[in-house]
Design an enzyme around this catalytic site. Structure first.
Site, mmCIF file in Angstrom:
data_model
loop_
_atom_site.group_PDB
_atom_site.id
_atom_site.type_symbol
_atom_site.label_atom_id
_atom_site.label_comp_id
_atom_site.label_asym_id
_atom_site.label_seq_id
_atom_site.Cartn_x
_atom_site.Cartn_y
_atom_site.Cartn_z
ATOM 1 N N SER A 111 -21.445 20.397 31.100
ATOM 2 C CA SER A 111 -20.759 21.868 30.437
ATOM 3 C C SER A 111 -21.730 22.742 29.573
ATOM 4 C CB SER A 111 -19.997 20.937 29.056
ATOM 5 O OG SER A 111 -20.880 20.476 28.302
ATOM 6 N N LYS A 148 -24.093 21.094 22.276
ATOM 7 C CA LYS A 148 -23.357 22.158 22.239
ATOM 8 C C LYS A 148 -24.139 23.367 21.758
ATOM 9 C CE LYS A 148 -19.641 20.460 24.181
ATOM 10 N NZ LYS A 148 -19.589 20.286 25.553
#
Lengths: 191, 425
Positions: A111, A148
């Site tokens: 991701s 993230k």
């Protein structure tokens, strides 16, 4: 095979950091013999791995450490580079600003590929830094650690992925944000 | 100018270290086991709340572990040692004068800071240690080590303090001591505590007001010093650097399985000797006196019991493992008896000295033996290739029955590359 040494003063050509180690790694030192009676033994695996013969241990005084550059005794010219000696480059020095607060982790998943973080990469995480808008962080979410990008949207924190297949995670408030540390570097192996 | 000392210690240190790298353990009833997965030596608040006492054997909570109510971990000293040194180096940012008292606590000298700021400095220490390392700590600040310990006790005991207590004001000292049981005072053990209670001294305040001469006569000079410290008189000397393991180095283990043969016992003790001497060399110190002991399992009352120890002396101080290894055979001639199941053995180096201070006697060479060079090579190899790469043959090769049980060991997150944290992106 078990080799046992009683007298163990090591010296190979004036090298200080463990003669045995050099001998173990370089078969050309095979000529050394391990005089053995009954006290010390060399690890079996290392012996079989390197396929070496036992090393001889010579009684000779050693310098404590090996200097970075060893100029030969005063004969002929001294090295013109001797005045310019510096420490060798250290990756620690380049990549780690706060050793006490720096930790390593291995990334799993795809991701964050847009941020240059690929599956299997090693992340360097500095806990001492205060995370800000746009930092890649290691966050604690539902008891799990995830990597993230921290983005503030209308004052509220969001955790963004860098891959269009993954949606952003919106947090209700600053209190919902639990930052483990700020990711400062990525080590990506090319082969 | 008054001395000011802060005592900083980590809350449930071993548990906290596990939780930093495995946040799913946060808020759980978590316990860390002693060497060999024997008993619980560290507990989170949640585990304490379940009524599990310190030192509870692991098998006693087996059912709760099976139901998932309690989580137990083997002790991971590689991890705790690394986290401890991170903790200490953060504390060093506050003051150059640091005494590492144990793996999870340190005295920090704060003399010279304005008294009014001390509480804020304590909060800053707590906040920074947590941010940098993830470890929650408590901070107690006062004018003597004993009072700083007492302040730290209060910081832990009363959550309203926020984990930081400034106990420099004599009025606050009096107030706290009046409600602190005497057994909680640093230097008062359980035995002395009971004797004090019997003598009518129940609180720290009563001890602080006791007659010093009476204390010295009835108890000891050591307890008298504690009384002085409670009265605000600085008596316990500052030990620069690390005061842990100053006076002896002990290496002992409970065995994974009980050991019955002399050969296995010999191998176990040989490895303890190597470990202890390695520590000694790391501290650049020497010793000429050691104690060696072996014993059976006192919890197996149905089996024959024995426990023997022996003091060993060598002519001059040494840090050479082989010197002690040579003593091992004759020592076991004295100690070992057939027909017993041995559970624990140990080797302790006593009376440690640094090389410079030693004077030889008339009959022995004054110098430290030359053999240290052999040990230097040994240590260099083991540092590079992993501990025990090079070892005396008497330690043996394969996994031995005396090796530790570590069934629920966490990864060495900070000391082994293959074991670093794995995180999802």
């Amino acid at each position: 095979m078990v080799c046992q040494v009683e007298e163990q003063r090591c010296s190979i050509a004036g090298r200080s950091e463990s003669a045995c180690e050099t001998a173990l790694l370089r078969p050309k030192y095979n000529r050394f013999l391990l005089t053995a009676k009954c006290l010390y033994c060399i690890n079996k695996q290392l012996m079989s791995l390197s396929g070496m013969k036992p090393i001889q241990i010579l009684p000779r005084p050693l310098p404590e450490t090996l200097p970075f550059y060893q100029s030969p005794a005063a004969c002929g010219f001294t090295s013109p580079a001797a005045d310019y000696l510096q420490d060798t480059l250290s990756l620690d020095q380049l990549l780690i600003r706060h050793p006490a607060a720096t930790f390593f982790a291995r990334a799993q998943g795809r991701s964050m590929e847009g941020a240059g973080i690929f599956d299997g990469d090693i992340l360097i995480i500095d806990r001492s830094l205060t995370p800000g808008d746009g930092d890649v962080i290691l966050a604690l979410l539902d008891g799990e650690l995830i990597v993230k990008r921290l983005v503030y949207c209308h004052g509220k924190p969001e955790l963004h992925s860098e891959n269009p297949d993954y949606p952003a995670i919106k947090l209700d408030s600053e209190e919902g944000l639990n930052v483990w540390g700020v990711v400062t570097e990525v080590i990506h192996h090319l082969r | 100018m008054k001395d000011v000392i802060a005592l900083c210690d980590a809350n449930a240190f071993y548990c906290s270290c596990e939780q930093v790298f495995n946040p799913s353990l946060l808020g759980k009833a978590l316990g860390v086991l002693s060497n060999n997965d024997g008993c619980i030596v560290a507990r989170t608040a949640q585990l304490k709340a379940l009524g599990v006492a310190m030192g509870t054997p692991a098998f006693k909570v087996r059912d709760q572990v099976a139901r998932g109510e309690i989580i137990l971990k083997s002790s991971n000293y590689a991890l705790y040692g690394d986290m401890s040194s991170r903790f200490m180096s953060v504390l060093e940012q506050f003051s150059p004068k640091l005494e590492v008292y144990s793996i999870d606590e340190a005295f920090v000298e704060l003399s010279g800071f304005p008294l009014a700021n001390l509480h804020a400095i304590g909060l800053d220490m707590k906040r920074r240690v947590f941010q940098w390392t993830g470890l929650p700590i408590g901070v107690g600040i006062s004018t003597t080590k004993t009072l700083a310990k007492l302040a730290n006790y209060a910081a832990k005991k009363f959550p309203a303090t926020g984990g930081v207590v400034d106990l420099t004001s004599p009025i606050r000292q009096q107030r706290l001591m009046a409600i602190t049981p005497v057994g909680e005072v640093w230097g008062v053990g359980r035995r002395i505590g009971k004797r004090l209670e019997a003598a009518g001294i129940h609180t720290a305040a009563q001890l602080a007001n006791a007659n010093r001469r009476w204390v010295r006569k009835q108890f000891s000079v050591v307890l008298e010093r504690t009384v002085c410290e409670l009265q605000g008189e600085y008596c316990i000397p500052w030990e620069e650097g690390s005061s842990a393991n100053k006076h002896q180095i002990m290496c002992s283990r409970s065995f994974g399985q009980r050991v019955t043969t002399r050969q296995a016992l010999h191998a176990a003790l040989a490895s303890f000797i190597c470990r202890a001497c390695e520590k000694l060399r790391k501290q650049q110190r020497y010793s000429r006196e050691a104690i060696i002991f072996i014993r059976t399992d006192p919890f197996k009352a149905n089996l024959p019991q024995t426990g023997r120890s022996l003091k060993l002396m060598v002519p001059s101080p040494t840090s050479d493992s082989s010197v002690w290894l040579q003593q091992l055979h004759p020592a076991l001639d004295v100690l070992f008896q057939e027909g017993y199941e041995y559970k624990k053995a140990g080797f302790a180096l006593m009376d440690l000295c640094s090389g410079a201070g030693f004077q030889g006697d008339l009959l022995t060479a004054a110098a430290i033996p030359e053999n240290t060079r052999m040990m230097t090579v040994l240590d260099a190899i083991n540092q590079r290739f992993g501990s025990q790469t090079l070892r005396p043959a008497s330690v043996g090769f394969r996994a031995q029955p005396w090796h530790m049980n570590q069934q629920v060991l966490s990864p060495s997150y900070t000391t082994q590359w293959p074991e670093i944290m794995k995180v999802q992106t």
